[in-house]
Design a protein around this motif. Structure first.
Motif, PDB file in Angstrom:
ATOM      1  N   ARG A 195       0.820  -1.218   0.000  1.00 52.45           N
ATOM      2  CA  ARG A 195       0.000   0.000   0.000  1.00 52.45           C
ATOM      3  C   ARG A 195       0.853   1.268   0.000  1.00 52.45           C
ATOM      4  O   ARG A 195       0.334   2.372   0.089  1.00 52.45           O
ATOM      5  CB  ARG A 195      -0.910   0.003   1.222  1.00 52.45           C
ATOM      6  N   ASN A 196       2.167   1.111  -0.093  1.00 53.96           N
ATOM      7  CA  ASN A 196       3.097   2.232   0.003  1.00 53.96           C
ATOM      8  C   ASN A 196       3.220   2.956  -1.341  1.00 53.96           C
ATOM      9  O   ASN A 196       3.758   2.405  -2.304  1.00 53.96           O
ATOM     10  CB  ASN A 196       4.462   1.722   0.468  1.00 53.96           C
ATOM     11  N   LYS A 197       2.750   4.177  -1.399  1.00 54.08           N
ATOM     12  CA  LYS A 197       2.798   4.955  -2.642  1.00 54.08           C
ATOM     13  C   LYS A 197       4.236   5.240  -3.072  1.00 54.08           C
ATOM     14  O   LYS A 197       4.507   5.367  -4.264  1.00 54.08           O
ATOM     15  CB  LYS A 197       2.009   6.249  -2.486  1.00 54.08           C
ATOM     16  N   ASP A 198       5.168   5.324  -2.113  1.00 52.04           N
ATOM     17  CA  ASP A 198       6.584   5.536  -2.450  1.00 52.04           C
ATOM     18  C   ASP A 198       7.161   4.354  -3.224  1.00 52.04           C
ATOM     19  O   ASP A 198       8.168   4.488  -3.900  1.00 52.04           O
ATOM     20  CB  ASP A 198       7.420   5.773  -1.194  1.00 52.04           C
ATOM     21  N   TYR A 199       6.540   3.183  -3.110  1.00 55.89           N
ATOM     22  CA  TYR A 199       6.960   1.988  -3.852  1.00 55.89           C
ATOM     23  C   TYR A 199       6.228   1.869  -5.185  1.00 55.89           C
ATOM     24  O   TYR A 199       6.397   0.893  -5.903  1.00 55.89           O
ATOM     25  CB  TYR A 199       6.725   0.722  -3.036  1.00 55.89           C
ATOM     26  N   GLY A 200       5.370   2.819  -5.479  1.00 55.73           N
ATOM     27  CA  GLY A 200       4.640   2.808  -6.746  1.00 55.73           C
ATOM     28  C   GLY A 200       3.259   2.179  -6.673  1.00 55.73           C
ATOM     29  O   GLY A 200       2.583   2.046  -7.695  1.00 55.73           O
ATOM     30  N   PHE A 201       2.816   1.793  -5.492  1.00 56.21           N
ATOM     31  CA  PHE A 201       1.503   1.165  -5.337  1.00 56.21           C
ATOM     32  C   PHE A 201       0.470   2.234  -4.998  1.00 56.21           C
ATOM     33  O   PHE A 201       0.191   2.514  -3.833  1.00 56.21           O
ATOM     34  CB  PHE A 201       1.549   0.074  -4.263  1.00 56.21           C
ATOM     35  N   THR A 202      -0.087   2.842  -6.022  1.00 52.77           N
ATOM     36  CA  THR A 202      -0.998   3.968  -5.841  1.00 52.77           C
ATOM     37  C   THR A 202      -2.470   3.578  -5.848  1.00 52.77           C
ATOM     38  O   THR A 202      -3.302   4.319  -5.354  1.00 52.77           O
ATOM     39  CB  THR A 202      -0.756   5.009  -6.946  1.00 52.77           C
ATOM     40  N   ASP A 203      -2.770   2.405  -6.429  1.00 49.56           N
ATOM     41  CA  ASP A 203      -4.160   1.942  -6.510  1.00 49.56           C
ATOM     42  C   ASP A 203      -4.150   0.441  -6.796  1.00 49.56           C
ATOM     43  O   ASP A 203      -3.092  -0.164  -6.934  1.00 49.56           O
ATOM     44  CB  ASP A 203      -4.939   2.696  -7.576  1.00 49.56           C
ATOM     45  N   ASP A 204      -5.334  -0.142  -6.888  1.00 51.03           N
ATOM     46  CA  ASP A 204      -5.430  -1.582  -7.127  1.00 51.03           C
ATOM     47  C   ASP A 204      -4.720  -1.993  -8.421  1.00 51.03           C
ATOM     48  O   ASP A 204      -4.031  -3.011  -8.458  1.00 51.03           O
ATOM     49  CB  ASP A 204      -6.891  -2.036  -7.181  1.00 51.03           C
ATOM     50  N   ALA A 205      -4.863  -1.210  -9.466  1.00 54.85           N
ATOM     51  CA  ALA A 205      -4.253  -1.551 -10.757  1.00 54.85           C
ATOM     52  C   ALA A 205      -2.730  -1.657 -10.645  1.00 54.85           C
ATOM     53  O   ALA A 205      -2.108  -2.499 -11.296  1.00 54.85           O
ATOM     54  CB  ALA A 205      -4.632  -0.526 -11.822  1.00 54.85           C
ATOM     55  N   SER A 206      -2.121  -0.857  -9.791  1.00 57.67           N
ATOM     56  CA  SER A 206      -0.659  -0.891  -9.641  1.00 57.67           C
ATOM     57  C   SER A 206      -0.180  -2.107  -8.855  1.00 57.67           C
ATOM     58  O   SER A 206       1.009  -2.424  -8.858  1.00 57.67           O
ATOM     59  CB  SER A 206      -0.161   0.392  -8.972  1.00 57.67           C
TER      60      SER A 206
END
Length: 150
Positions: A82-93
């Motif tokens: 769930r970490n946006k810094d790792y590129g996980f911004t939403d379900d699609a990512s």
């Protein structure tokens, strides 16, 4: 993305089947997988402290959180995915695909609230806690690592 059973080993002395530290998937990632995937030079992969705390499970309390581990290759946690810094911004990512281009459920290192369950990311990229993913089942594996930079 490969697939693998999370854990099939029966443990004793209070070690639960969903304990990541003693899991078959952790042993496989840091031995067979590491040797096969990085046979040319695994020294480029850094050994890191892997946070297996309650906070990493995405829950405020989880009786099955285990001790931190030292690993070269590891599974992501609920917190990581769930970490946006790792590129996980939403379900699609968070969707992971196999070699045939099919979206697959894939393991996380976080235990679920049931002794024989671990958490997964579903094929649509959702991180849900109410689905049953038995550690003796085979799901996708999305390995994570930290590469040494010169």
């Amino acid at each position: 993305m490969d697939s693998h059973v999370w854990n099939q080993t029966d443990h004793e002395n209070g070690i639960y089947p969903n304990n990541y530290k003693y899991s078959d998937i952790r042993k496989w990632l840091n031995n067979d997988f590491l040797q096969q995937a990085f046979y040319y030079d695994s020294s480029l992969i850094q050994t890191v402290n892997v946070d297996n705390s309650v906070e990493s499970t995405g829950d405020s309390s989880n009786p099955y959180a285990c001790e931190d581990t030292q690993d070269k290759v590891y599974l992501l946690s609920c917190k990581d995915i769930r970490n946006k810094d790792y590129g996980f911004t939403d379900d699609a990512s968070r969707i992971a695909y196999d070699a045939d281009g099919n979206a697959r459920d894939h393991w996380l290192r976080s235990p679920n609230y049931y002794v024989d369950n671990a958490r997964c990311v579903s094929s649509d990229g959702g991180v849900v806690s109410n689905l049953i993913y038995y550690v003796s089942s085979s799901y996708g594996v999305r390995p994570a690592l930290t590469r040494k930079l010169d």
